[in-house]
Design a protein around this motif. Structure first.
Motif, PDB file in Angstrom:
ATOM      1  N   LEU A   1      -8.021  -3.874  -5.485  1.00  0.00           N
ATOM      2  CA  LEU A   1      -9.186  -3.060  -5.117  1.00  0.00           C
ATOM      3  C   LEU A   1     -10.356  -3.998  -4.812  1.00  0.00           C
ATOM      4  O   LEU A   1     -11.131  -3.774  -3.885  1.00  0.00           O
ATOM      5  CB  LEU A   1      -9.582  -2.120  -6.268  1.00  0.00           C
ATOM      6  N   TYR A   2     -10.452  -5.073  -5.595  1.00  0.00           N
ATOM      7  CA  TYR A   2     -11.561  -6.006  -5.405  1.00  0.00           C
ATOM      8  C   TYR A   2     -11.361  -6.853  -4.143  1.00  0.00           C
ATOM      9  O   TYR A   2     -12.252  -6.937  -3.299  1.00  0.00           O
ATOM     10  CB  TYR A   2     -11.741  -6.895  -6.641  1.00  0.00           C
ATOM     11  N   SER A   3     -10.171  -7.456  -3.974  1.00  0.00           N
ATOM     12  CA  SER A   3      -9.983  -8.339  -2.810  1.00  0.00           C
ATOM     13  C   SER A   3     -10.148  -7.568  -1.500  1.00  0.00           C
ATOM     14  O   SER A   3     -10.722  -8.071  -0.540  1.00  0.00           O
ATOM     15  CB  SER A   3      -8.626  -9.036  -2.855  1.00  0.00           C
TER      16      SER A   3
ATOM     17  N   GLU B   1      -4.243   7.644  -6.408  1.00  0.00           N
ATOM     18  CA  GLU B   1      -3.011   7.030  -6.926  1.00  0.00           C
ATOM     19  C   GLU B   1      -3.069   5.496  -6.788  1.00  0.00           C
ATOM     20  O   GLU B   1      -2.723   4.769  -7.709  1.00  0.00           O
ATOM     21  CB  GLU B   1      -1.858   7.604  -6.100  1.00  0.00           C
ATOM     22  N   ASP B   2      -3.550   5.017  -5.627  1.00  0.00           N
ATOM     23  CA  ASP B   2      -3.709   3.567  -5.436  1.00  0.00           C
ATOM     24  C   ASP B   2      -4.638   2.996  -6.497  1.00  0.00           C
ATOM     25  O   ASP B   2      -4.394   1.911  -7.039  1.00  0.00           O
ATOM     26  CB  ASP B   2      -4.353   3.240  -4.072  1.00  0.00           C
TER      27      ASP B   2
ATOM     28  N   LEU C   1       0.835  -1.206   0.000  1.00  0.00           N
ATOM     29  CA  LEU C   1       0.000   0.000   0.000  1.00  0.00           C
ATOM     30  C   LEU C   1       0.871   1.259   0.000  1.00  0.00           C
ATOM     31  O   LEU C   1       0.546   2.248  -0.643  1.00  0.00           O
ATOM     32  CB  LEU C   1      -0.906  -0.018   1.239  1.00  0.00           C
ATOM     33  N   ASN C   2       1.988   1.216   0.718  1.00  0.00           N
ATOM     34  CA  ASN C   2       2.817   2.427   0.859  1.00  0.00           C
ATOM     35  C   ASN C   2       4.029   2.410  -0.067  1.00  0.00           C
ATOM     36  O   ASN C   2       5.059   2.996   0.242  1.00  0.00           O
ATOM     37  CB  ASN C   2       3.277   2.590   2.320  1.00  0.00           C
ATOM     38  N   TRP C   3       3.889   1.728  -1.179  1.00  0.00           N
ATOM     39  CA  TRP C   3       4.977   1.642  -2.145  1.00  0.00           C
ATOM     40  C   TRP C   3       5.418   3.052  -2.555  1.00  0.00           C
ATOM     41  O   TRP C   3       4.589   3.912  -2.848  1.00  0.00           O
ATOM     42  CB  TRP C   3       4.511   0.857  -3.366  1.00  0.00           C
TER      43      TRP C   3
END
Ligand SMILES: [Fe+2]
Length: 297
Positions: free
Chosen positions: A176-178, A190-191, A76-78
């Motif tokens: 986003l789905y999982s 951005e994610d 997530l914080n890439w």
């Protein structure tokens, strides 16, 4: 001592999950040793090594025997400050950048709870993961197992009508789905761009063994050309089928275990543990050579 690979469960699951002994994989391997491990991966899909005292450098060196390493860009914080130095090491821990156990409502922790759902690593990337290598640096006093499901045997057990129905289906996979399955939707704009869906074939043929397998994951949220509810109902049925107990091996971790699995042939999920205790696992990931769409062509 020579390298030995034996089934962990010779009676119930003779060809799923092998236990390797007689080798220190924290030291450089000979080409023969690397080939023996690769062969074991083809046979078992999951290999367990005990008492391997890795640091990130030696884990990276071992992993490089099996191909190109993937960056940990599913985080997530890439791109932001992170706890681990190398961008090639996935931080599968419940620790923040100051090595403290994350707060219960930490956004990164809530995102990572998606690992409790059955998945194949990096299926949300166009070129997904081949092998994942997970090193147990610190484990909680109880719980925190990793469960693996054998997608080859699960495919073989499908009836012929289902096999022909799914043969050429293509799914859309996205984190986003999982995450939305668990009610997590705290994504930045951005994610949402970075995690946009990618296409993956539902049935794959293993390039070394020729065996077919189901390529499923909780990241799969649509089937190309199908109405969404019908697609999700089928995917849910297939995941239920593939994760019946006879297809599943539950790994109970010991500190310094290294477990290596083939994401083309298996799915896995993490199990819960006391969130106040530390669980620190480091994962390196070998990428596939091409996308599943290109594999089929
Ligand atoms: Fe995973």
């Amino acid at each position: 001592m020579t390298i030995s690979i034996r089934p962990r469960d010779p009676v119930a699951r003779p060809f799923f999950a092998g236990e390797v002994s007689g080798i220190d994989i924290t030291r450089p391997l000979t080409p023969q040793q690397a080939a023996a491990i690769d062969k074991g991966m083809d046979q078992y899909g999951v290999l367990v090594f005990h008492d391997q005292h890795f640091d990130d450098e030696s884990q990276l060196a071992f992993s490089r025997n099996f191909g190109r390493l993937e960056e940990a860009s599913g985080d997530l914080n890439w791109g932001k400050a992170r706890r681990l130095e190398s961008a090639l090491v996935n931080d599968i821990s419940n620790l923040d950048n100051d090595n403290q156990v994350m707060a219960r409502d930490d956004r990164k922790r809530l995102f990572s709870l998606g690992n409790r759902l059955w998945h194949s690593d990096s299926s949300f990337k166009e070129v997904p993961a081949k092998y994942s290598l997970l090193s147990a640096r610190l484990i909680p006093s109880a719980g925190g197992n990793t469960e693996f499901a054998d997608m080859r045997t699960a495919y073989d057990a499908l009836d012929d009508a289902t096999k022909s129905e799914i043969e050429n289906l293509v799914c859309e996979h996205s984190q986003l789905y999982s995450r939305s399955l668990l009610g997590f939707d705290d994504f930045t704009a951005e994610d949402r761009v970075r995690f946009k869906p990618v296409l993956q074939r539902l049935v794959r043929r293993h390039p070394s063994t020729g065996r077919k397998s189901l390529f499923l994951a909780s990241h799969a949220g649509a089937i190309v050309g199908w109405p969404v509810p019908e697609a999700r109902a089928l995917l849910r049925d297939l995941i239920e089928h593939a994760t019946q107990r006879q297809f599943v091996y539950a790994h109970e971790w010991k500190q310094w275990d290294l477990v290596m699995w083939d994401n083309r042939a298996t799915m896995h999920r993490a199990r819960p543990f006391d969130a106040k205790e530390v669980r620190d696992m480091h994962r390196t990931t070998v990428g596939c050579e091409r996308s599943t769409m290109a594999e089929a062509a």
